[in-house]
Design a protein around this motif. Structure first.
Motif, PDB file in Angstrom:
ATOM      1  N   ASP A   1       0.690  -1.174  -0.085  1.00  0.00           N
ATOM      2  CA  ASP A   1      -0.032   0.062   0.114  1.00  0.00           C
ATOM      3  C   ASP A   1       0.812   1.287  -0.037  1.00  0.00           C
ATOM      4  O   ASP A   1       0.437   2.295  -0.548  1.00  0.00           O
ATOM      5  N   GLU A   2       1.845   1.158   0.512  1.00  0.00           N
ATOM      6  CA  GLU A   2       2.940   2.347   0.588  1.00  0.00           C
ATOM      7  C   GLU A   2       3.481   2.384  -0.851  1.00  0.00           C
ATOM      8  O   GLU A   2       3.634   3.587  -1.142  1.00  0.00           O
ATOM      9  N   VAL A   3       3.864   1.279  -1.560  1.00  0.00           N
ATOM     10  CA  VAL A   3       4.473   1.422  -2.696  1.00  0.00           C
ATOM     11  C   VAL A   3       3.217   2.039  -3.703  1.00  0.00           C
ATOM     12  O   VAL A   3       3.661   2.868  -4.657  1.00  0.00           O
TER      13      VAL A   3
ATOM     14  N   ARG B   1      -8.784   7.915  -3.949  1.00  0.00           N
ATOM     15  CA  ARG B   1      -9.826   7.260  -3.335  1.00  0.00           C
ATOM     16  C   ARG B   1      -9.749   5.756  -3.487  1.00  0.00           C
ATOM     17  O   ARG B   1     -10.301   5.121  -2.445  1.00  0.00           O
ATOM     18  N   ASP B   2      -9.422   5.203  -4.525  1.00  0.00           N
ATOM     19  CA  ASP B   2      -9.186   3.763  -4.840  1.00  0.00           C
ATOM     20  C   ASP B   2      -8.366   3.313  -3.757  1.00  0.00           C
ATOM     21  O   ASP B   2      -8.705   2.410  -3.213  1.00  0.00           O
ATOM     22  N   TRP B   3      -7.410   4.011  -3.387  1.00  0.00           N
ATOM     23  CA  TRP B   3      -6.233   3.494  -2.412  1.00  0.00           C
ATOM     24  C   TRP B   3      -6.721   3.527  -1.158  1.00  0.00           C
ATOM     25  O   TRP B   3      -6.689   2.475  -0.285  1.00  0.00           O
ATOM     26  N   SER B   4      -7.678   4.550  -0.988  1.00  0.00           N
ATOM     27  CA  SER B   4      -8.181   4.767   0.715  1.00  0.00           C
ATOM     28  C   SER B   4      -9.172   3.440   0.726  1.00  0.00           C
ATOM     29  O   SER B   4      -9.305   2.885   1.922  1.00  0.00           O
ATOM     30  N   VAL B   5      -9.807   2.964  -0.264  1.00  0.00           N
ATOM     31  CA  VAL B   5     -10.981   1.995  -0.180  1.00  0.00           C
ATOM     32  C   VAL B   5     -10.169   0.897   0.214  1.00  0.00           C
ATOM     33  O   VAL B   5     -10.724   0.051   1.165  1.00  0.00           O
ATOM     34  N   GLU B   6      -9.128   0.371  -0.285  1.00  0.00           N
ATOM     35  CA  GLU B   6      -8.093  -0.696   0.001  1.00  0.00           C
ATOM     36  C   GLU B   6      -7.465  -0.730   1.383  1.00  0.00           C
ATOM     37  O   GLU B   6      -7.539  -1.630   2.058  1.00  0.00           O
ATOM     38  N   ILE B   7      -7.260   0.579   1.968  1.00  0.00           N
ATOM     39  CA  ILE B   7      -6.667   0.887   3.254  1.00  0.00           C
ATOM     40  C   ILE B   7      -7.845   0.572   4.024  1.00  0.00           C
ATOM     41  O   ILE B   7      -7.610  -0.150   5.219  1.00  0.00           O
TER      42      ILE B   7
ATOM     43  N   TRP C   1      -8.392  -3.218   4.563  1.00  0.00           N
ATOM     44  CA  TRP C   1      -7.233  -4.058   5.086  1.00  0.00           C
ATOM     45  C   TRP C   1      -7.508  -3.669   6.660  1.00  0.00           C
ATOM     46  O   TRP C   1      -7.476  -4.539   7.398  1.00  0.00           O
ATOM     47  N   HIS C   2      -7.746  -2.546   6.949  1.00  0.00           N
ATOM     48  CA  HIS C   2      -7.931  -2.145   8.590  1.00  0.00           C
ATOM     49  C   HIS C   2      -9.155  -2.615   9.200  1.00  0.00           C
ATOM     50  O   HIS C   2      -9.008  -3.185  10.299  1.00  0.00           O
ATOM     51  N   ARG C   3     -10.241  -2.634   8.243  1.00  0.00           N
ATOM     52  CA  ARG C   3     -11.432  -3.282   8.931  1.00  0.00           C
ATOM     53  C   ARG C   3     -11.189  -4.955   9.377  1.00  0.00           C
ATOM     54  O   ARG C   3     -11.785  -5.215  10.317  1.00  0.00           O
ATOM     55  N   ASP C   4     -10.492  -5.396   8.580  1.00  0.00           N
ATOM     56  CA  ASP C   4     -10.236  -6.961   8.907  1.00  0.00           C
ATOM     57  C   ASP C   4      -9.163  -7.142   9.915  1.00  0.00           C
ATOM     58  O   ASP C   4      -9.344  -7.672  10.907  1.00  0.00           O
ATOM     59  N   LYS C   5      -8.340  -6.263   9.966  1.00  0.00           N
ATOM     60  CA  LYS C   5      -7.209  -6.243  11.385  1.00  0.00           C
ATOM     61  C   LYS C   5      -7.936  -5.656  12.675  1.00  0.00           C
ATOM     62  O   LYS C   5      -7.506  -6.408  13.658  1.00  0.00           O
ATOM     63  N   TRP C   6      -8.872  -4.766  12.544  1.00  0.00           N
ATOM     64  CA  TRP C   6      -9.626  -4.221  13.479  1.00  0.00           C
ATOM     65  C   TRP C   6     -10.611  -5.550  14.071  1.00  0.00           C
ATOM     66  O   TRP C   6     -10.765  -5.726  15.172  1.00  0.00           O
ATOM     67  N   ARG C   7     -11.249  -6.281  13.226  1.00  0.00           N
ATOM     68  CA  ARG C   7     -11.962  -7.339  13.468  1.00  0.00           C
ATOM     69  C   ARG C   7     -11.191  -8.298  14.452  1.00  0.00           C
ATOM     70  O   ARG C   7     -11.752  -8.913  15.239  1.00  0.00           O
TER      71      ARG C   7
ATOM     72  N   ALA D   1      -3.553   4.611   8.928  1.00  0.00           N
ATOM     73  CA  ALA D   1      -3.870   3.682   9.615  1.00  0.00           C
ATOM     74  C   ALA D   1      -4.318   4.096  11.214  1.00  0.00           C
ATOM     75  O   ALA D   1      -5.130   3.735  11.962  1.00  0.00           O
ATOM     76  N   VAL D   2      -3.280   4.970  11.624  1.00  0.00           N
ATOM     77  CA  VAL D   2      -3.506   5.693  13.036  1.00  0.00           C
ATOM     78  C   VAL D   2      -4.897   6.314  13.104  1.00  0.00           C
ATOM     79  O   VAL D   2      -5.579   6.291  14.145  1.00  0.00           O
ATOM     80  N   ALA D   3      -5.288   7.047  11.991  1.00  0.00           N
ATOM     81  CA  ALA D   3      -6.529   7.788  12.095  1.00  0.00           C
ATOM     82  C   ALA D   3      -7.527   6.874  12.182  1.00  0.00           C
ATOM     83  O   ALA D   3      -8.714   7.015  12.743  1.00  0.00           O
ATOM     84  N   LEU D   4      -7.684   5.711  11.354  1.00  0.00           N
ATOM     85  CA  LEU D   4      -8.574   4.660  11.356  1.00  0.00           C
ATOM     86  C   LEU D   4      -8.540   3.960  12.701  1.00  0.00           C
ATOM     87  O   LEU D   4      -9.703   3.440  13.251  1.00  0.00           O
ATOM     88  N   ASP D   5      -7.367   3.699  13.290  1.00  0.00           N
ATOM     89  CA  ASP D   5      -7.540   3.245  14.778  1.00  0.00           C
ATOM     90  C   ASP D   5      -8.321   3.887  15.614  1.00  0.00           C
ATOM     91  O   ASP D   5      -9.169   3.398  16.468  1.00  0.00           O
ATOM     92  N   ARG D   6      -8.138   5.220  15.663  1.00  0.00           N
ATOM     93  CA  ARG D   6      -8.620   6.066  16.446  1.00  0.00           C
ATOM     94  C   ARG D   6     -10.192   6.266  16.184  1.00  0.00           C
ATOM     95  O   ARG D   6     -10.885   6.243  17.295  1.00  0.00           O
ATOM     96  N   GLU D   7     -10.602   6.442  15.081  1.00  0.00           N
ATOM     97  CA  GLU D   7     -11.967   6.342  14.845  1.00  0.00           C
ATOM     98  C   GLU D   7     -12.810   4.989  15.166  1.00  0.00           C
ATOM     99  O   GLU D   7     -13.923   5.374  15.981  1.00  0.00           O
ATOM    100  N   ARG D   8     -12.093   4.063  15.020  1.00  0.00           N
ATOM    101  CA  ARG D   8     -12.865   2.654  15.516  1.00  0.00           C
ATOM    102  C   ARG D   8     -12.648   2.618  17.065  1.00  0.00           C
ATOM    103  O   ARG D   8     -13.539   2.037  17.509  1.00  0.00           O
ATOM    104  N   GLN D   9     -11.406   2.970  17.616  1.00  0.00           N
ATOM    105  CA  GLN D   9     -11.676   3.011  19.105  1.00  0.00           C
ATOM    106  C   GLN D   9     -12.948   3.775  19.638  1.00  0.00           C
ATOM    107  O   GLN D   9     -13.419   3.290  20.719  1.00  0.00           O
ATOM    108  N   PHE D  10     -12.945   5.094  19.185  1.00  0.00           N
ATOM    109  CA  PHE D  10     -14.140   5.986  19.490  1.00  0.00           C
ATOM    110  C   PHE D  10     -15.570   4.908  19.346  1.00  0.00           C
ATOM    111  O   PHE D  10     -16.305   5.215  20.328  1.00  0.00           O
ATOM    112  N   GLN D  11     -15.633   4.611  18.291  1.00  0.00           N
ATOM    113  CA  GLN D  11     -16.964   3.847  17.754  1.00  0.00           C
ATOM    114  C   GLN D  11     -17.151   2.777  18.824  1.00  0.00           C
ATOM    115  O   GLN D  11     -18.226   2.368  19.098  1.00  0.00           O
TER     116      GLN D  11
END
Length: 265
Positions: free
Chosen positions: A15-17, A81-87, A90-96, A186-196
Motif C-alpha cells: 500500500d505504501e508502494v 480514493r481507490d487506494w483509501s478503499v483498500e486501506i 485492510w484495517h477493517r479486517d485487522k480491527w475485527r 492507519a492511525v486515524a482509522l485506529d482512533r476512529e474505530r476506538q471511539f466507535q
C-alpha cells in the motif's frame, strides 16, 4: 474490567508502494513530458541570443506544462480514493481480528466502510493537497533553474543536468510522504474505530521498535495516556505528538476498553 487490545499490525508495504507511485506520476510528468518541451524552448532562446526578449516565452512554456499537470490531479484524486478503499478494507479486517482476540466477539458484520467515511475523506483531502504541493515544488524549481540558466547563459545540457536533480528531489519526497501518510491513515482509522467501540479516552502507548526512534516515545512504551488530556494532567500528550502523528512515527495507540464506563455513555 479494563481490556487492552493488541495494536493493529503495521500497514502493508504494497500500500505504501501504491501510494508512492501515485505521487510519482506528477514527478514523472515533469521529467518525461514537461522537461523535453521546456528544454526545446530554452534551446531556441539560446540559439536566438535574444535572452531578454525570449525569457517570457520560456515562462509561457513552463506555465503550459503546469496546466497540463494540473489536469492530471483529477485522475490522481480518483486513484487516491481507490487506494483509501483498500486501506479501509485492510484495517477493517485487522480491527475485527484485534477485537475477536481481545473479547472473543466477532464484530465483522457490524463493521462498515461508511462508519469511517469522514476519516477517509480527511485522508484523501490531505493527500490530494500534498500531491498538488509536490507538483508546485517541481514547477518552482523548474522556474528557478531555467531563469538562472538564462541569466548565466548556461547551455541546455547544463540546465538539463540541474533539472534532473529536481526529479531526484521529487522522488525522495514522494517516498517520504507515502510512508508517512500510510502510517497516518492507519492511525486515524485506529482512533476512529476506538471511539466507535466505546473507548477513545485512553490508550496504551506501543513503541514502534524502530532503530531510529524518538527517545521520549520509547520511554512512553506500555504507559497509559489520554487522547484529550490537559497540560499538567497525568497522561497528557500534546495532540501533535500522539502515536503516529509526528513525521514517520511508527508508534501505535493500543485501544483501552473500560467495560464499567460503557453503560454510562
Amino acid at each position: 474490567k479494563r481490556i487492552v487490545f493488541a495494536p493493529t499490525p503495521d500497514p502493508r508495504k504494497m500500500d505504501e508502494v501504491r501510494l508512492y507511485r501515485i505521487y510519482m506520476r506528477v514527478v514523472n510528468m515533469w521529467r518525461d513530458v514537461a522537461k523535453p518541451r521546456i528544454m526545446a524552448e530554452y534551446q531556441r532562446t539560446i540559439d536566438m541570443r535574444a535572452l531578454f526578449d525570449s525569457a517570457e516565452s520560456v515562462d509561457d512554456a513552463i506555465q503550459q506544462e503546469a496546466s497540463a499537470v494540473s489536469r492530471l490531479f483529477i485522475t490522481l484524486e480518483l486513484a487516491i480514493r481507490d487506494w483509501s478503499v483498500e486501506i479501509e478494507k485492510w484495517h477493517r479486517d485487522k480491527w475485527r481480528g484485534a477485537t475477536l482476540s481481545a473479547t472473543g466477539v466477532d464484530i465483522g458484520v457490524m463493521l462498515q466502510a461508511q462508519d469511517v467515511q469522514q476519516t477517509l475523506e480527511s485522508v484523501i483531502r490531505t493527500n490530494v493537497a500534498l500531491i498538488k504541493d509536490v507538483g508546485a515544488q517541481q514547477q518552482r524549481e523548474f522556474v528557478r533553474i531555467i531563469h538562472n540558466g538564462l541569466s548565466q547563459r548556461l547551455t541546455a545540457r547544463q540546465v538539463a543536468k540541474e533539472l534532473e536533480a529536481v526529479y531526484t528531489m521529487g522522488r525522495k519526497r514522494s517516498i517520504l510522504i507515502a510512508s508517512d501518510q500510510l502510517q497516518k491513515a492507519a492511525v486515524a482509522l485506529d482512533r476512529e474505530r476506538q471511539f466507535q467501540a466505546g473507548g477513545g479516552r485512553e490508550f496504551v502507548w506501543q513503541h514502534s521498535g524502530k532503530v531510529h526512534f524518538r527517545p521520549w516515545h520509547k520511554a512512553r512504551n506500555g504507559l497509559t495516556f489520554k487522547y484529550a488530556g490537559k497540560p499538567g494532567e497525568n497522561g497528557y500528550v500534546p495532540a501533535d505528538d500522539l502515536p503516529g502523528i509526528p513525521i514517520r512515527c511508527g508508534c501505535r495507540a493500543r485501544f483501552v476498553l473500560d467495560l464499567e464506563r460503557i453503560p454510562d455513555e
